[in-house]
Design an enzyme around this catalytic site. Structure first.
Site, PDB file in Angstrom:
ATOM      1  CB  VAL A 297      15.944  20.440  93.442  1.00 33.93           C
ATOM      2  CG1 VAL A 297      16.677  21.245  92.366  1.00 33.93           C
ATOM      3  CG2 VAL A 297      15.120  21.367  94.319  1.00 33.93           C
TER       4      VAL A 297
ATOM      5  CG  LEU B 173      11.789  23.204  90.208  1.00 36.21           C
ATOM      6  CD1 LEU B 173      12.436  21.827  90.298  1.00 36.21           C
ATOM      7  CD2 LEU B 173      11.172  23.424  88.831  1.00 36.21           C
TER       8      LEU B 173
ATOM      9  CD  GLU C 186       8.450  19.934  98.051  1.00 32.95           C
ATOM     10  OE1 GLU C 186       7.728  19.010  98.475  1.00 32.95           O
ATOM     11  OE2 GLU C 186       9.425  20.378  98.674  1.00 32.95           O
TER      12      GLU C 186
ATOM     13  CG  ASN D  90      11.987  30.513  98.251  1.00 33.21           C
ATOM     14  OD1 ASN D  90      11.232  30.448  97.293  1.00 33.21           O
ATOM     15  ND2 ASN D  90      12.844  29.556  98.523  1.00 33.21           N
TER      16      ASN D  90
ATOM     17  CG  LEU E 194      -2.714  38.056  98.417  1.00 29.42           C
ATOM     18  CD1 LEU E 194      -3.447  39.161  97.664  1.00 29.42           C
ATOM     19  CD2 LEU E 194      -2.079  38.618  99.686  1.00 29.42           C
TER      20      LEU E 194
ATOM     21  CB  CYS F 267      11.702  26.287 100.062  1.00 24.64           C
ATOM     22  SG  CYS F 267      12.192  25.040  98.852  1.00 24.64           S
TER      23      CYS F 267
END
Length: 414
Positions: free
Chosen positions: A11, A139, A141, A194, A236, A246
Site C-alpha cells: 500500500v 488497491l 495486488e 472486502n 464469480l 486482506c
C-alpha cells in the site's frame, strides 16, 4: 505538494509512486534499511505490474529514508496484522502517530492502513495536536498501480473541514467519484467492501460444490447470474478459495470487533467458514495417500504478485505434507520453502496429481502434452477453473471445481 508516506509495503509504496506520478514530492519512510537501499537503487522489493518502470520514472520526486522528517502531511501505511484472537494489532499505527506528534505537532495524519471502525476518532482524541483523516485504499495486488492511477472511487473520512478539500485535491487525479464521510464510516466502508467480495467468492464456491454433485457447470451458472446488473460478473469464478493479506485478516478483525459490540455478522462469518471448507474440498478431490507426489502449479495467492500471505497453495501444501504426501511447487514470481522448481516440467516430473492454485498465464496454458510426458499419472485438478485446453487431446484426466469432469485421450474424436 510535498508529503511523507510512512511504510513501503504494497500500500505505502504503490501510494507513494502513484502520488509521485501525479507530480508530488514524496518522502518514503521505512525502518527496513535494506529495503530503503534497494529502493534508492531503483529496485522495487515487490512484484507488481508496472512498478519497476514507474519507480525509475519518478526517482527525482521520491526520497527514501529511515528517518522521520518534519512534514505537515503524513500518510500512514504500516501493517495492522492479525492477533491470535482475530483482532487487529494497531501497535505499529499507534507508535507512528506518537512519533509524528513528537516531531510535527499540528501535522495532518492520513491513515491508509486498514484499521477497525473507531480507531481514527480515538487517535484524534488521544493526540489533539494532530489533524486526522481516514482514506482507505482499494488497491488490488497485481493491478495496484493501475488502481492508484484510475481509482473506482475515493473515500475521504474526516471531521476536519480544512483537511477534506486538501485531500481531495491531492488524490483526485481522474473523474473518480469522491465520497466524503466521517472517519468511522470510512473505516467500516473498507471492511464492508472486502467482506462483500469475500461473501461473493464463497457463494459461488458453494454453488460449485453443488454443481459437482448434480452435474451442472458452474462457469455457465456464473455467466448466467453475472449478466444480471444487480449481481455482475466480478468475483464469480469458483476455485480453491480466497487468500492474501486482506480478506482473511479483515474478516476476522471485523467479526471479532462485532462480537465486542454484541453483534454477530452471520453472513460474513459463514463466508469465512465456507472458504476454509473450500480448501478442504480441493484436498478431497486430490484423494491424498501417503507416498503420493502432488505438484502445485502457482503458489502466490493470486497472479501478478509474489505475495504469499495466507496463500491457499501454502495451506494446501501443509495439509498434504501432514498426510505424508510429497509436494513440489512452481511459481514464476513467488519464492517459498517448499521443494520449488524453476519450470513446470520439473515440478510435475513423476507427479501423481498436479493442482492449479494460481492462474498465471503460463499455468493456464500449460499443454496437455507436457503433463502427459512428465507426470506419473497425468491427472490435473484445476483449483482456479482456468485451464485453457479443455478441448485438447493429450491423455489428461481433468477435474475442475463445479465443472464437468473430462478424461482426454490422444484420439481427437474422443
Amino acid at each position: 505538494m510535498h508529503l511523507t508516506v510512512i511504510g513501503t509495503g504494497y500500500v505505502g509504496l504503490v501510494t507513494a509512486i502513484g502520488l509521485a506520478d501525479a507530480g508530488h514530492e514524496v518522502t518514503c519512510v521505512d525502518l527496513n534499511k535494506e529495503r530503503m537501499e534497494q529502493l534508492k537503487r531503483g529496485i522495487a522489493p515487490i512484484t507488481e505490474q508496472g512498478i519497476d518502470e514507474a519507480l525509475e520514472k519518478n526517482q527525482s520526486r521520491l526520497t527514501f529514508t529511515t528517518e522521520y522528517p518534519v512534514s505537515d502531511l503524513y500518510l500512514v501505511a504500516v501493517g495492522t496484522p492479525e492477533r491470535a484472537d482475530g483482532s487487529c494489532d494497531l501497535s505499529a499505527v499507534e507508535a507512528v502517530v506518537r512519533l509524528i506528534e513528537s516531531i510535527s505537532p499540528g501535522a495532518s495524519v492520513v491513515l491508509k492502513s486498514t484499521v477497525p471502525p473507531g480507531t481514527t476518532e480515538r487517535l484524534s482524541t488521544e493526540h489533539p495536536p494532530l489533524r486526522f483523516a481516514m482514506v482507505p485504499e482499494f488497491l488490488r495486488e497485481g493491478t495496484a498501480l493501475a488502481d492508484m492511477r484510475q481509482p473506482s472511487r475515493i473515500v475521504i473520512g474526516t471531521r476536519d473541514a480544512l483537511l477534506a478539500p486538501r485531500l481531495e485535491e491531492l488524490l483526485k487525479t481522474t473523474d473518480a467519484p469522491v465520497v466524503h464521510v466521517d472517519p468511522t464510516t470510512a473505516e467500516l466502508t473498507k471492511y464492508a467492501a472486502n467482506s462483500f467480495l469475500a461473501v461473493k467468492i464463497s457463494f459461488i464456491n458453494e454453488i460449485a460444490r453443488l454443481a459437482d454433485q448434480v452435474g451442472a457447470n458452474v462457469d455457465d451458472i456464473a455467466h448466467g447470474i453475472g449478466l444480471d446488473p444487480r449481481i455482475g460478473p466480478a468475483f464469480l469464478r469458483a476455485g480453491a478459495g480466497y487468500g492474501g493479506s486482506c480478506f482473511p485478516k479483515d474478516i476476522k478483525a471485523l467479526t471479532t470487533l462485532a462480537r465486542t459490540h454484541d453483534t454477530h455478522l452471520h453472513v460474513i462469518e459463514a463466508a469465512d467458514r465456507t472458504n476454509e471448507a473450500q480448501l478442504a474440498y480441493v484436498l478431497e478431490k486430490i484423494r491424498p495417500e501417503r507416498g503420493m507426489h502432488v505438484a502445485l502449479l502457482g503458489l502466490a495467492f493470486k497472479p501478478g504478485t509474489d505475495d504469499l500471505r495466507d496463500a491457499p497453495a501454502l495451506r494446501l501444501a501443509e495439509r498434504l505434507q501432514q498426510l505424508g504426501v510429497k509436494v513440489t511447487g512452481y511459481d514464476p514470481a513467488a519464492k517459498t520453502l517448499l521443494d520449488q522448481k524453476t519450470t513446470m516440467a520439473e515440478a510435475v516430473a513423476g507427479a501423481d496429481v498436479a493442482v492449479i492454485m494460481t492462474e498465471w498465464d503460463d499455468i493456464k496454458y500449460v499443454s496437455p502434452q507436457l503433463l502427459q510426458e512428465h507426470m506419473q499419472t497425468p491427472r490435473l485438478i484445476d483449483g482456479r477453473n482456468c485451464w485453457q485446453h479443455l478441448e485438447a487431446p493429450g491423455g489428461v484426466q481433468y477435474e475442475g471445481i463445479g465443472r464437468p469432469h473430462h478424461t482426454f485421450s490422444n484420439n481427437p474424436s474422443n
